[in-house]
Scaffold this motif. Structure first.
Motif, mmCIF file in Angstrom:
data_model
loop_
_atom_site.group_PDB
_atom_site.id
_atom_site.type_symbol
_atom_site.label_atom_id
_atom_site.label_comp_id
_atom_site.label_asym_id
_atom_site.label_seq_id
_atom_site.Cartn_x
_atom_site.Cartn_y
_atom_site.Cartn_z
ATOM 1 N N SER A 28 9.005 9.032 9.715
ATOM 2 C CA SER A 28 8.019 8.606 8.716
ATOM 3 C C SER A 28 8.652 8.522 7.333
ATOM 4 C CB SER A 28 6.807 9.535 8.706
ATOM 5 O OG SER A 28 7.159 10.839 8.291
ATOM 6 N N ALA A 29 9.542 9.451 6.982
ATOM 7 C CA ALA A 29 10.212 9.403 5.684
ATOM 8 C C ALA A 29 11.129 8.190 5.601
ATOM 9 C CB ALA A 29 10.996 10.691 5.453
ATOM 10 N N TYR A 30 11.832 7.916 6.679
ATOM 11 C CA TYR A 30 12.736 6.760 6.739
ATOM 12 C C TYR A 30 11.956 5.464 6.497
ATOM 13 C CZ TYR A 30 16.377 3.754 8.916
ATOM 14 O OH TYR A 30 17.321 2.803 9.184
ATOM 15 N N VAL A 31 10.814 5.345 7.147
ATOM 16 C CA VAL A 31 9.990 4.146 7.013
ATOM 17 C C VAL A 31 9.400 4.040 5.606
ATOM 18 C CG1 VAL A 31 7.859 3.027 7.805
ATOM 19 C CG2 VAL A 31 9.490 3.945 9.468
ATOM 20 N N LEU A 32 8.829 5.137 5.087
ATOM 21 C CA LEU A 32 8.200 5.076 3.766
ATOM 22 C C LEU A 32 9.220 4.822 2.658
ATOM 23 C CD1 LEU A 32 5.383 7.783 3.795
ATOM 24 C CD2 LEU A 32 5.144 5.300 3.773
ATOM 25 N N LEU A 33 10.356 5.500 2.706
ATOM 26 C CA LEU A 33 11.371 5.255 1.683
ATOM 27 C C LEU A 33 11.887 3.819 1.759
ATOM 28 C CD1 LEU A 33 13.377 8.608 1.774
ATOM 29 C CD2 LEU A 33 11.803 7.838 -0.020
ATOM 30 N N SER A 34 12.041 3.300 2.960
ATOM 31 C CA SER A 34 12.467 1.899 3.126
ATOM 32 C C SER A 34 11.414 0.942 2.576
ATOM 33 C CB SER A 34 12.732 1.591 4.604
ATOM 34 O OG SER A 34 13.815 2.346 5.082
ATOM 35 N N LEU A 35 10.143 1.240 2.856
ATOM 36 C CA LEU A 35 9.047 0.409 2.365
ATOM 37 C C LEU A 35 8.985 0.428 0.848
ATOM 38 C CD1 LEU A 35 6.488 -1.283 2.718
ATOM 39 C CD2 LEU A 35 5.239 0.835 3.183
ATOM 40 N N LEU A 36 9.075 1.615 0.259
ATOM 41 C CA LEU A 36 9.021 1.715 -1.201
ATOM 42 C C LEU A 36 10.204 1.008 -1.850
ATOM 43 C CD1 LEU A 36 7.777 5.391 -1.591
ATOM 44 C CD2 LEU A 36 6.502 3.305 -2.179
ATOM 45 N N ARG A 37 11.360 1.075 -1.214
ATOM 46 C CA ARG A 37 12.517 0.362 -1.770
ATOM 47 C C ARG A 37 12.275 -1.147 -1.730
ATOM 48 N NH1 ARG A 37 18.477 1.493 0.003
ATOM 49 N NH2 ARG A 37 18.184 3.226 -1.426
ATOM 50 N N ALA A 38 11.743 -1.640 -0.625
ATOM 51 C CA ALA A 38 11.552 -3.086 -0.470
ATOM 52 C C ALA A 38 10.409 -3.624 -1.331
ATOM 53 C CB ALA A 38 11.299 -3.427 0.998
ATOM 54 N N SER A 39 9.345 -2.824 -1.486
ATOM 55 C CA SER A 39 8.159 -3.339 -2.165
ATOM 56 C C SER A 39 7.992 -2.847 -3.591
ATOM 57 C CB SER A 39 6.904 -2.969 -1.375
ATOM 58 O OG SER A 39 6.702 -1.563 -1.398
ATOM 59 N N GLY A 40 8.692 -1.774 -3.951
ATOM 60 C CA GLY A 40 8.503 -1.170 -5.266
ATOM 61 C C GLY A 40 7.399 -0.137 -5.209
ATOM 62 N N PRO A 41 7.049 0.447 -6.370
ATOM 63 C CA PRO A 41 6.041 1.502 -6.397
ATOM 64 C C PRO A 41 4.745 1.065 -5.719
ATOM 65 C CG PRO A 41 7.104 1.306 -8.532
ATOM 66 C CD PRO A 41 7.573 0.137 -7.699
ATOM 67 N N ALA A 42 4.125 2.018 -5.018
ATOM 68 C CA ALA A 42 2.899 1.697 -4.282
ATOM 69 C C ALA A 42 1.972 2.903 -4.258
ATOM 70 C CB ALA A 42 3.235 1.271 -2.854
ATOM 71 N N SER A 43 0.682 2.616 -4.266
ATOM 72 C CA SER A 43 -0.344 3.651 -4.143
ATOM 73 C C SER A 43 -0.593 3.934 -2.665
ATOM 74 C CB SER A 43 -1.640 3.169 -4.797
ATOM 75 O OG SER A 43 -2.166 2.068 -4.068
ATOM 76 N N ILE A 44 -1.354 4.969 -2.410
ATOM 77 C CA ILE A 44 -1.724 5.289 -1.027
ATOM 78 C C ILE A 44 -2.442 4.101 -0.390
ATOM 79 C CG2 ILE A 44 -3.244 6.719 0.415
ATOM 80 C CD1 ILE A 44 -0.740 8.222 -0.337
ATOM 81 N N SER A 45 -3.355 3.471 -1.110
ATOM 82 C CA SER A 45 -4.087 2.344 -0.511
ATOM 83 C C SER A 45 -3.158 1.164 -0.249
ATOM 84 C CB SER A 45 -5.285 1.928 -1.373
ATOM 85 O OG SER A 45 -4.857 1.465 -2.631
ATOM 86 N N GLU A 46 -2.190 0.931 -1.107
ATOM 87 C CA GLU A 46 -1.227 -0.154 -0.876
ATOM 88 C C GLU A 46 -0.324 0.167 0.313
ATOM 89 O OE1 GLU A 46 -0.839 -1.844 -5.445
ATOM 90 O OE2 GLU A 46 0.339 -0.091 -4.837
#
Length: 152
Positions: free
Chosen positions: A37-55
């Motif tokens: 889950s950390a691998y996926v979330l950190l990858s997502l945040l890197r690709a998309s930039g800052p994000a809220s829980i709803s995003e």
């Protein structure tokens, strides 16, 4: 192979999922700096930039309580940080910390090295075809679910 390849695809997809820990350089016994889950979330945040829980929920399909637990773990480890919305919104956003980006880079490098080892006997054409088809399948899933995954 039988006329209907879907049962075979379903089975191989299950087996592929089982091997996922090998690709990220960790096994259940060894642990590692990042769980899936950390691998996926950190990858997502890197690709998309800052994000809220709803995003994050809109992209991952996970509910807010699950994402709250996962982001809390990232915050505890110092892999992510909370920031005000850069666009002035009310919801605070998450972004990778410097340490989180460093750990993600380390895990990605180890993952790529392991994949290269596993696929060393494949031809360049086979690898390109597999990569293209896997991407095509992922995009088909994203289209069907309405949750496109950001790509760098």
């Amino acid at each position: 192979m039988p006329d209907d390849p879907i049962p075979h695809l379903e089975y191989e997809n299950m087996v592929f999922g089982r091997h996922q820990a090998l690709f990220t350089g960790r096994t259940t016994q060894e642990g590692g700096p990042l769980d899936q889950s950390a691998y996926v979330l950190l990858s997502l945040l890197r690709a998309s930039g800052p994000a809220s829980i709803s995003e994050l929920s809109a992209v991952t399909g996970l509910d807010a309580s699950t994402l709250n637990r996962q982001t809390a773990a990232l915050l505890r480890k110092g892999y992510a940080e909370r920031i005000p919305d850069p666009e002035g919104g009310i919801a605070r956003k998450f972004r990778n910390s410097t340490v989180g980006d460093e750990v993600l880079d380390e895990v990605r490098a180890a993952t790529r090295e392991k994949l290269a080892e596993i696929l060393e006997d494949w031809s360049a054409g086979e690898l390109a075809t597999f990569t293209d088809l896997l991407g095509k399948m992922n995009r088909a899933i994203e289209k069907r679910t309405g949750r496109p995954w950001p790509r760098p």
